[in-house]
Design an enzyme around this catalytic site. Structure first.
Site, PDB file in Angstrom:
ATOM      1  N   MET A 188     -21.563 -22.150  25.625  1.00  0.00           N
ATOM      2  CA  MET A 188     -21.985 -22.635  26.937  1.00  0.00           C
ATOM      3  C   MET A 188     -23.265 -21.900  27.312  1.00  0.00           C
ATOM      4  O   MET A 188     -23.255 -20.683  27.490  1.00  0.00           O
ATOM      5  CB  MET A 188     -20.869 -22.372  27.958  1.00  0.00           C
ATOM      6  CG  MET A 188     -21.188 -22.805  29.363  1.00  0.00           C
ATOM      7  SD  MET A 188     -19.718 -22.780  30.437  1.00  0.00           S
ATOM      8  CE  MET A 188     -19.204 -21.083  30.331  1.00  0.00           C
TER       9      MET A 188
ATOM     10  N   ARG B  76     -12.835 -20.557  33.574  1.00  0.00           N
ATOM     11  CA  ARG B  76     -12.433 -19.673  34.670  1.00  0.00           C
ATOM     12  C   ARG B  76     -10.944 -19.351  34.597  1.00  0.00           C
ATOM     13  O   ARG B  76     -10.546 -18.208  34.810  1.00  0.00           O
ATOM     14  CB  ARG B  76     -12.824 -20.307  36.009  1.00  0.00           C
ATOM     15  CG  ARG B  76     -14.319 -20.171  36.260  1.00  0.00           C
ATOM     16  CD  ARG B  76     -14.839 -20.997  37.409  1.00  0.00           C
ATOM     17  NE  ARG B  76     -16.279 -20.739  37.568  1.00  0.00           N
ATOM     18  CZ  ARG B  76     -17.082 -21.429  38.357  1.00  0.00           C
ATOM     19  NH1 ARG B  76     -16.611 -22.441  39.080  1.00  0.00           N
ATOM     20  NH2 ARG B  76     -18.359 -21.113  38.429  1.00  0.00           N
TER      21      ARG B  76
ATOM     22  N   TYR C 288     -18.282 -12.295  34.661  1.00  0.00           N
ATOM     23  CA  TYR C 288     -18.796 -13.539  34.074  1.00  0.00           C
ATOM     24  C   TYR C 288     -17.951 -14.749  34.461  1.00  0.00           C
ATOM     25  O   TYR C 288     -16.924 -14.634  35.104  1.00  0.00           O
ATOM     26  CB  TYR C 288     -19.010 -13.435  32.579  1.00  0.00           C
ATOM     27  CG  TYR C 288     -17.868 -13.082  31.657  1.00  0.00           C
ATOM     28  CD1 TYR C 288     -16.541 -13.083  32.047  1.00  0.00           C
ATOM     29  CD2 TYR C 288     -18.144 -12.757  30.324  1.00  0.00           C
ATOM     30  CE1 TYR C 288     -15.525 -12.779  31.160  1.00  0.00           C
ATOM     31  CE2 TYR C 288     -17.144 -12.445  29.430  1.00  0.00           C
ATOM     32  CZ  TYR C 288     -15.834 -12.465  29.848  1.00  0.00           C
ATOM     33  OH  TYR C 288     -14.839 -12.160  28.961  1.00  0.00           O
ATOM     34  N   GLU C 289     -18.447 -15.927  34.064  1.00  0.00           N
ATOM     35  CA  GLU C 289     -17.888 -17.214  34.476  1.00  0.00           C
ATOM     36  C   GLU C 289     -17.863 -17.372  35.995  1.00  0.00           C
ATOM     37  O   GLU C 289     -16.955 -17.966  36.563  1.00  0.00           O
ATOM     38  CB  GLU C 289     -16.478 -17.423  33.892  1.00  0.00           C
ATOM     39  CG  GLU C 289     -16.404 -17.416  32.394  1.00  0.00           C
ATOM     40  CD  GLU C 289     -17.377 -18.377  31.747  1.00  0.00           C
ATOM     41  OE1 GLU C 289     -17.764 -19.364  32.404  1.00  0.00           O
ATOM     42  OE2 GLU C 289     -17.773 -18.135  30.605  1.00  0.00           O
ATOM     43  N   GLY C 290     -18.881 -16.860  36.643  1.00  0.00           N
ATOM     44  CA  GLY C 290     -18.950 -16.892  38.099  1.00  0.00           C
ATOM     45  C   GLY C 290     -18.300 -15.640  38.653  1.00  0.00           C
ATOM     46  O   GLY C 290     -17.089 -15.450  38.530  1.00  0.00           O
TER      47      GLY C 290
END
Length: 597
Positions: free
Chosen positions: A163, A296, A440-442
């Protein structure tokens, strides 16, 4: 030393006794072939491959890390052979679409296998975890031609997906990304730009790497409305489906990180690489959210898995560690001191860790159940309500699971005393590996903003009403007199959550800063109440079996649940006070007052 055994007894308890997954799957035609025997076989084999193939590589992988030489990334010794074992056994397609070679297993089952993977070796697991999100995105948004070309080898593990979002100047604000996509006459696009923090951007595990890249077309609108999504393979694909010439995509360097050192975190340069659009022009971010939301939950499970292995390792240490005497007198008078679990403070730490781990396992399974219902249930209204619950709970799953995952790794480390700070015992690695999951991942702050802004305020608590209804339906059916006090406590906590949510909706109209000020505390309160609901469900299942229990499993479950209700759930009181304190106290200082001169 560190130790790990997949907690199969507890996993089966959650799956079969708490959620009655077999009955749920039987009600959904697409899941009709998921039998109890098949589920047990998958759990047993999953335990074997994670315990025997991945866990032995965890510390050595951390010690060695990935290496970058002459533009190529090499993973730690043993990773390639372990990956081949995983791929050849079909694990990469466990939840995949059977039409393209996946096994089509339900999410409730795959989340349990993911926990085993992360607990055994978090660094290694990130490679297949990114692939699972990538194939989900392609299956949901790609053309039939792309699906037929890419999904089978990705399910087989011959190719792995990544990604590619973040750029040096563009982290959470993707609207300002600069990567460009120029259309070509043959329907392909020329992709140019640099992406950073790309997990598995380059490695030596498989024959091809499939990058999913966000970029902008020449005439794209400004901001996030102008982002498109492209599939860019490391090696171009020949007509027969084999990997061909190298594409113009290269790894510029790898990051040197605090943890997850066996996972290659790459700077990726797209220097006129050839790619193909996935989905519609300027709708790439919406498509990418399919993968991001999957990841997430997956990263939430990273926190859960690390918390579980940290707990098991700490308890293995605690069995042998002798220090001082119990407060009420010697428990082991024949020894020089008592085991450390005689001390109330050590038990406090151990019970906190266990309560959050077991609550987290039930939470991940609950979200997995909603995902299964939203995808497979024959009733449209149930699918819709489950999808809305997934939207509500995804930011909580990512942030609360990873925040608590880090907390419990630190608390488990504390049980060792000074030995926990020494590398040989393994506890400090789990702390380091868990820390990234909050980022990470927001980041978890972004997750909290998503929860309050989009999932609570934007729909005026509509999604929350579905959740509250589910909780109250269960409480109404929970008639065990031994649990009556916990039912009453949970009802009070649910009312607190509802009241605070309504207050936030009111505050948002008057001062938009209130949402940012409240977000993290609100999410933590939401998570505590959610775990309270799931602990009540687990306690109800345990209470029904405890009288005939000779193993001690159900009795222990009730005792850990009591600890959660009496010593952890009351933290909501302070969180509510923090939220209601408002934004003014955070915004009162001038910006220049933050800097030290």
């Amino acid at each position: 030393m560190a130790m790990y055994k997949a907690p199969l007894r507890d996993m089966r308890f959650v799956l079969n006794e708490v959620f009655d997954a077999g009955s749920l799957w039987a009600s959904m035609p697409a899941m009709s072939e998921v039998t109890p025997d098949l589920v047990d076989a998958i759990l047993e084999e999953g335990a074997k491959v994670t315990e025997n193939e991945l866990f032995p590589l965890n510390r050595s992988g951390d010690e060695e890390g990935c290496t970058f030489d002459d533009g190529k990334v090499t993973t730690p010794a043993g990773f390639k052979a372990a990956y081949d074992t995983l791929a050849e056994s079909g694990w990469l397609g466990l939840g995949g679409n059977p039409e393209y070679g996946g096994q089509g297993m339900p999410k409730m089952l795959t989340v349990l296998f993911e926990e085993m993977l992360y607990a055994a070796n978090a660094s290694f697991t990130l490679y297949p975890a990114l692939n699972s999100g990538a194939v989900l995105l392609l299956d949901s948004h790609a053309s039939d031609e792309i699906k037929e070309q890419y999904l089978p080898p990705m399910y087989e593990g011959r190719w792995l997906g990544t990604m590619c979002l973040t750029e040096p100047h563009s982290g959470s604000d993707l609207g300002i990304l600069r990567s460009k996509a120029e259309p070509n006459e043959d329907g392909s696009y020329t992709i140019s730009g640099t992406k950073i923090f790309i997990t598995g951007g380059d490695h030596d595990l498989c024959e091809n790497i499939v990058h999913l890249v966000l970029a902008k077309l020449p005439d794209a609108p400004a901001g996030t409305r102008g982002i498109s999504l492209f599939i860019v393979p490391k090696f171009l694909i020949n007509e027969d489906g084999s990997s061909g010439d190298a594409n113009n995509v290269n790894c510029g360097s790898i990051e040197h990180k605090m943890g997850i050192k066996g996972s290659a975190t790459c700077v990726m340069n797209f220097d006129g690489a050839k790619g193909w659009m996935v989905g519609e022009p300027n709708r790439g971010l919406a498509a990418m959210f399919t993968m991001m939301n999957y990841e997430r939950l997956s990263i939430g499970i990273q926190g859960l898995g690390l918390g579980e292995v940290a707990y098991q390792s700490a308890m293995d240490f605690a069995k042998e560690r002798l220090q001082a005497r119990a407060p009420k007198g010697a428990k082991c008078p024949d020894k020089i001191a008592d085991p450390i679990l005689v001390h109330p403070d050590v038990r406090r730490m151990a019970l906190n860790v266990r309560a959050f781990n077991e609550g987290g396992r039930a939470f991940a399974s609950y979200v997995g159940m909603q995902l299964d219902i939203s995808k497979y249930h024959p009733d449209e209204e149930q699918r819709k309500q489950a999808a809305e619950l997934v939207a509500l709970l995804t930011p909580v799953a990512k942030a609360f699971l990873t925040d608590r995952g880090f907390d419990v790794c630190v608390e488990a480390q504390q049980i060792y005393g000074g030995q926990g700070y020494v590398r040989e015992w393994g506890a400090e690695q789990y702390v380091r590996d868990a820390r990234i999951a909050q980022i990470y991942e927001g980041t978890n702050g972004i997750q909290a903003m998503d929860l309050v802004g989009r999932k609570i305020v934007a729909n005026k608590c509509g999604y929350l009403a579905h959740f509250a209804s589910d909780v109250r339906q269960f409480m109404a059916a929970c008639d065990a007199p031994e649990l009556a006090a916990y039912v009453s406590q949970l009802e009070a906590e649910l009312q607190r959550l509802e009241s605070l949510s309504a207050w936030l909706v009111e505050q948002a109209g008057a001062n938009p800063e209130e949402l940012g000020a409240a977000a993290v505390d609100y999410l933590n309160l939401f998570g505590l109440v959610t775990y309270g609901y799931l602990w009540l469900r687990m306690m109800a299942a345990a209470q029904a079996q405890v009288a005939a229990d000779t193993s001690g499993f159900y009795d222990a479950k009730l005792k850990v649940g009591a600890h959660y209700f009496k010593r952890i759930l009351p933290r909501t009181l302070s969180l509510e006070a923090q939220v209601r304190a408002g934004a003014d106290v955070l915004m009162a200082m001038d910006e220049d007052q933050f800097y030290v001169e």
